[in-house]
Design a protein around this motif. Structure first.
Motif, PDB file in Angstrom:
ATOM      1  N   LYS A  13      50.756 -46.580   1.611  1.00 18.54           N
ATOM      2  CA  LYS A  13      51.862 -46.289   2.502  1.00 18.54           C
ATOM      3  C   LYS A  13      51.357 -45.388   3.648  1.00 18.54           C
ATOM      4  O   LYS A  13      50.441 -44.579   3.458  1.00 18.54           O
ATOM      5  CB  LYS A  13      52.989 -45.598   1.769  1.00 18.54           C
ATOM      6  N   VAL A  14      51.982 -45.535   4.801  1.00 15.03           N
ATOM      7  CA  VAL A  14      51.586 -44.747   5.980  1.00 15.03           C
ATOM      8  C   VAL A  14      52.089 -43.321   5.822  1.00 15.03           C
ATOM      9  O   VAL A  14      53.305 -43.090   5.718  1.00 15.03           O
ATOM     10  CB  VAL A  14      52.138 -45.365   7.275  1.00 15.03           C
ATOM     11  N   ALA A  15      51.138 -42.393   5.745  1.00 13.99           N
ATOM     12  CA  ALA A  15      51.488 -40.983   5.649  1.00 13.99           C
ATOM     13  C   ALA A  15      51.495 -40.314   7.021  1.00 13.99           C
ATOM     14  O   ALA A  15      52.384 -39.510   7.331  1.00 13.99           O
ATOM     15  CB  ALA A  15      50.510 -40.264   4.723  1.00 13.99           C
ATOM     16  N   HIS A  16      50.506 -40.640   7.846  1.00 18.17           N
ATOM     17  CA  HIS A  16      50.418 -40.095   9.225  1.00 18.17           C
ATOM     18  C   HIS A  16      49.894 -41.183  10.147  1.00 18.17           C
ATOM     19  O   HIS A  16      49.056 -41.999   9.753  1.00 18.17           O
ATOM     20  CB  HIS A  16      49.475 -38.887   9.287  1.00 18.17           C
ATOM     21  N   GLN A  17      50.362 -41.187  11.376  1.00 18.66           N
ATOM     22  CA  GLN A  17      49.806 -42.071  12.400  1.00 18.66           C
ATOM     23  C   GLN A  17      50.158 -41.515  13.773  1.00 18.66           C
ATOM     24  O   GLN A  17      51.156 -40.814  13.945  1.00 18.66           O
ATOM     25  CB  GLN A  17      50.323 -43.496  12.242  1.00 18.66           C
ATOM     26  N   GLY A  18      49.300 -41.836  14.704  1.00 18.68           N
ATOM     27  CA  GLY A  18      49.536 -41.374  16.060  1.00 18.68           C
ATOM     28  C   GLY A  18      48.253 -40.858  16.706  1.00 18.68           C
ATOM     29  O   GLY A  18      47.167 -40.852  16.120  1.00 18.68           O
ATOM     30  N   VAL A  19      48.404 -40.381  17.929  1.00 20.66           N
ATOM     31  CA  VAL A  19      47.276 -39.876  18.719  1.00 20.66           C
ATOM     32  C   VAL A  19      47.269 -38.348  18.625  1.00 20.66           C
ATOM     33  O   VAL A  19      48.316 -37.704  18.709  1.00 20.66           O
ATOM     34  CB  VAL A  19      47.385 -40.317  20.197  1.00 20.66           C
ATOM     35  N   GLY A  20      46.087 -37.803  18.406  1.00 21.80           N
ATOM     36  CA  GLY A  20      45.935 -36.357  18.364  1.00 21.80           C
ATOM     37  C   GLY A  20      46.514 -35.742  17.099  1.00 21.80           C
ATOM     38  O   GLY A  20      47.040 -34.624  17.158  1.00 21.80           O
ATOM     39  N   GLN A  21      46.423 -36.447  16.007  1.00 23.08           N
ATOM     40  CA  GLN A  21      46.969 -35.957  14.749  1.00 23.08           C
ATOM     41  C   GLN A  21      45.985 -34.973  14.095  1.00 23.08           C
ATOM     42  O   GLN A  21      44.767 -35.031  14.324  1.00 23.08           O
ATOM     43  CB  GLN A  21      47.228 -37.116  13.805  1.00 23.08           C
ATOM     44  N   ALA A  22      46.553 -34.088  13.258  1.00 19.50           N
ATOM     45  CA  ALA A  22      45.773 -33.154  12.450  1.00 19.50           C
ATOM     46  C   ALA A  22      46.533 -32.929  11.144  1.00 19.50           C
ATOM     47  O   ALA A  22      47.706 -32.546  11.159  1.00 19.50           O
ATOM     48  CB  ALA A  22      45.561 -31.846  13.196  1.00 19.50           C
ATOM     49  N   PHE A  23      45.840 -33.170  10.018  1.00 18.79           N
ATOM     50  CA  PHE A  23      46.531 -33.056   8.723  1.00 18.79           C
ATOM     51  C   PHE A  23      45.484 -32.895   7.618  1.00 18.79           C
ATOM     52  O   PHE A  23      44.296 -33.180   7.816  1.00 18.79           O
ATOM     53  CB  PHE A  23      47.403 -34.291   8.477  1.00 18.79           C
ATOM     54  N   TRP A  24      46.024 -32.457   6.442  1.00 20.23           N
ATOM     55  CA  TRP A  24      45.197 -32.355   5.237  1.00 20.23           C
ATOM     56  C   TRP A  24      45.406 -33.603   4.399  1.00 20.23           C
ATOM     57  O   TRP A  24      46.482 -34.185   4.381  1.00 20.23           O
ATOM     58  CB  TRP A  24      45.585 -31.129   4.410  1.00 20.23           C
ATOM     59  N   PHE A  25      44.359 -34.021   3.756  1.00 20.89           N
ATOM     60  CA  PHE A  25      44.477 -35.207   2.904  1.00 20.89           C
ATOM     61  C   PHE A  25      43.501 -35.068   1.728  1.00 20.89           C
ATOM     62  O   PHE A  25      42.532 -34.287   1.787  1.00 20.89           O
ATOM     63  CB  PHE A  25      44.175 -36.481   3.705  1.00 20.89           C
ATOM     64  N   ARG A  26      43.802 -35.855   0.683  1.00 20.08           N
ATOM     65  CA  ARG A  26      42.898 -35.936  -0.462  1.00 20.08           C
ATOM     66  C   ARG A  26      41.959 -37.119  -0.250  1.00 20.08           C
ATOM     67  O   ARG A  26      42.422 -38.245  -0.100  1.00 20.08           O
ATOM     68  CB  ARG A  26      43.676 -36.117  -1.761  1.00 20.08           C
ATOM     69  N   PRO A  27      40.695 -36.918  -0.230  1.00 20.00           N
ATOM     70  CA  PRO A  27      39.767 -37.992   0.056  1.00 20.00           C
ATOM     71  C   PRO A  27      39.834 -39.135  -0.941  1.00 20.00           C
ATOM     72  O   PRO A  27      39.642 -40.303  -0.541  1.00 20.00           O
ATOM     73  CB  PRO A  27      38.399 -37.301   0.010  1.00 20.00           C
ATOM     74  N   LEU A  28      40.109 -38.870  -2.182  1.00 21.81           N
ATOM     75  CA  LEU A  28      40.045 -39.934  -3.184  1.00 21.81           C
ATOM     76  C   LEU A  28      41.186 -40.934  -3.038  1.00 21.81           C
ATOM     77  O   LEU A  28      41.016 -42.121  -3.303  1.00 21.81           O
ATOM     78  CB  LEU A  28      40.055 -39.334  -4.589  1.00 21.81           C
ATOM     79  N   GLY A  29      42.330 -40.550  -2.570  1.00 18.45           N
ATOM     80  CA  GLY A  29      43.475 -41.453  -2.472  1.00 18.45           C
ATOM     81  C   GLY A  29      43.871 -41.737  -1.029  1.00 18.45           C
ATOM     82  O   GLY A  29      45.037 -42.039  -0.764  1.00 18.45           O
ATOM     83  N   THR A  30      42.951 -41.652  -0.096  1.00 14.83           N
ATOM     84  CA  THR A  30      43.298 -41.782   1.340  1.00 14.83           C
ATOM     85  C   THR A  30      42.451 -42.872   1.994  1.00 14.83           C
ATOM     86  O   THR A  30      41.256 -43.017   1.704  1.00 14.83           O
ATOM     87  CB  THR A  30      43.057 -40.452   2.068  1.00 14.83           C
ATOM     88  N   VAL A  31      43.128 -43.647   2.892  1.00 14.09           N
ATOM     89  CA  VAL A  31      42.447 -44.613   3.772  1.00 14.09           C
ATOM     90  C   VAL A  31      42.749 -44.205   5.215  1.00 14.09           C
ATOM     91  O   VAL A  31      43.923 -44.107   5.606  1.00 14.09           O
ATOM     92  CB  VAL A  31      42.927 -46.043   3.499  1.00 14.09           C
ATOM     93  N   LEU A  32      41.677 -43.979   5.966  1.00 18.62           N
ATOM     94  CA  LEU A  32      41.817 -43.574   7.373  1.00 18.62           C
ATOM     95  C   LEU A  32      41.302 -44.686   8.290  1.00 18.62           C
ATOM     96  O   LEU A  32      40.229 -45.249   8.053  1.00 18.62           O
ATOM     97  CB  LEU A  32      41.018 -42.296   7.637  1.00 18.62           C
ATOM     98  N   SER A  33      42.097 -44.991   9.302  1.00 18.90           N
ATOM     99  CA  SER A  33      41.689 -45.952  10.350  1.00 18.90           C
ATOM    100  C   SER A  33      41.956 -45.300  11.715  1.00 18.90           C
ATOM    101  O   SER A  33      43.080 -44.803  11.959  1.00 18.90           O
ATOM    102  CB  SER A  33      42.459 -47.258  10.225  1.00 18.90           C
ATOM    103  N   GLU A  34      40.984 -45.356  12.561  1.00 21.73           N
ATOM    104  CA  GLU A  34      41.114 -44.756  13.915  1.00 21.73           C
ATOM    105  C   GLU A  34      40.846 -45.835  14.963  1.00 21.73           C
ATOM    106  O   GLU A  34      39.753 -46.382  15.061  1.00 21.73           O
ATOM    107  CB  GLU A  34      40.143 -43.592  14.085  1.00 21.73           C
ATOM    108  N   VAL A  35      41.864 -46.130  15.749  1.00 19.84           N
ATOM    109  CA  VAL A  35      41.782 -47.162  16.799  1.00 19.84           C
ATOM    110  C   VAL A  35      41.758 -46.472  18.167  1.00 19.84           C
ATOM    111  O   VAL A  35      42.682 -45.701  18.480  1.00 19.84           O
ATOM    112  CB  VAL A  35      42.969 -48.132  16.718  1.00 19.84           C
TER     113      VAL A  35
END
Length: 348
Positions: A28-50
């Protein structure tokens, strides 16, 4: 490029102003957008940067024209990801949650796709044009064909791509063909240059002729003015001579008038003198006449012998000197007879 800071069990993501991040947590989408800053758990996270900034894709490819001539097309395509979510779903923009490094090469895929599409549309157009027409009108026609083909391609829309601009810099044939095509133009340019040179030389000759004509005209003008000056000087000299002659005539007339006046004065003086002399002579004559009359009055009634003696005396006074006088007896006899004759009688 995203910046990830690792902590125990947590990591921090800090994006950029040109990167659109999509943070998926458990699908599920937790964060999206331009210029974001957040904490995440590496084991359960997928990051995509366009990336959402404009991207420039150079285009260089070769094609064949309708008259079977090779031509090189040089241009560029500017694009951007108008829908980063679609792009993240269709292309692999994933980041390593631990390092933030891209795991795939999605931009290379997009570049290949755009280059193939642009080349396909451009080559199809070049194949329908002869080389001369492609060189003259090809860049604008190829650009229009590429823009039309890319804008109507459904794959670009599904990928979230948007074409910002398309440019065709040049269409160039092979070196030998280009040299051959340039020859007529160069010859024409050379002819124009030669014509310009001839015109410059002709203009120079015309200017030199104009200068020579001006110099000749100036010389003629100077000669004419010199002739006028000589004529004017001659006229001045003639006028001066005439004035001097007239002045001399006036002086001569004055002198003649003075001479005439002087002559008239002299004549008047001589007339006066002559009149005086005449009056004097008349007076003397009258005086002598009166004296003679007085003498005659005195001699009247005198003896003839006395009168004869007086006459002889007067005659002797008026006669020139006589050196020798010869008296003959006849003369003496006559004289003595006259002397002894009775007074008052006839002398014969």
């Amino acid at each position: 490029m995203a910046h990830i800071t690792r902590r125990p069990f947590l990591s921090h993501y800090r994006g950029t102003g040109t990167g659109h991040v999509v943070h998926l947590r458990r699908g599920k989408v937790a964060h999206q957008g331009v210029g974001q800053a957040f904490w995440f758990r590496p084991l359960g996270t997928v990051l995509s940067e366009v990336p959402v900034d404009d991207r420039e894709l150079p285009l260089v490819f070769r094609g064949r024209t309708a008259d079977f001539q090779e031509a090189a097309v040089q241009g560029s395509v500017t694009y951007r990801f108008a829908d980063p979510v679609k792009a993240a779903r269709r292309l692999d923009f994933g980041l390593d949650p631990a390092t933030g490094v891209a795991q795939g090469t999605p931009l290379d895929q997009v570049a290949g796709l755009l280059a193939e599409l642009a080349q396909q549309h451009a080559l199809s157009l070049l194949a329908s044009l002869p080389l001369a027409e492609a060189l003259a009108e090809g860049p604008a026609a190829v650009r229009a064909r590429i823009v039309e083909g890319l804008s109507g391609d459904p794959r670009l829309g599904e990928t979230g791509l948007e074409i910002v601009d398309t440019r065709i810099v040049a269409i160039r044939p092979e070196t030998e063909v280009e040299r051959a095509l340039r020859a007529p133009a160069r010859e024409l340019i050379q002819q124009q240059a030669d014509r310009a040179g001839f015109e410059r030389r002709a203009e120079a000759v015309n200017r030199e002729r104009a200068i020579a004509e001006n110099e000749l005209q100036n010389r003629i003008e100077l000669a004419t003015r010199e002739e006028q000056l000589v004529a004017q000087e001659g006229a001045n000299e003639r006028r001066k001579a005439q004035e001097e002659a007239e002045a001399a005539k006036i002086v001569e007339a004055g002198n003649a008038e003075r001479v005439k006046i002087a002559a008239m004065a002299e004549a008047e003086r001589m007339r006066i003198v002559a009149s005086a002399q005449a009056e004097q002579t008349q007076a003397l004559g009258e005086a002598e006449a009166a004296a003679v009359a007085a003498r005659m009055q005195a001699y009247q009634g005198q003896d003839a012998r006395i009168l004869l003696a007086i006459a002889a005396q007067s005659l002797a006074g008026s006669l020139p000197n006589i050196g020798t006088l010869n008296l003959t007896p006849d003369v003496l006899t006559a004289v003595l007879s006259s002397l002894t004759a009775p007074s008052g009688g006839d002398a014969s």
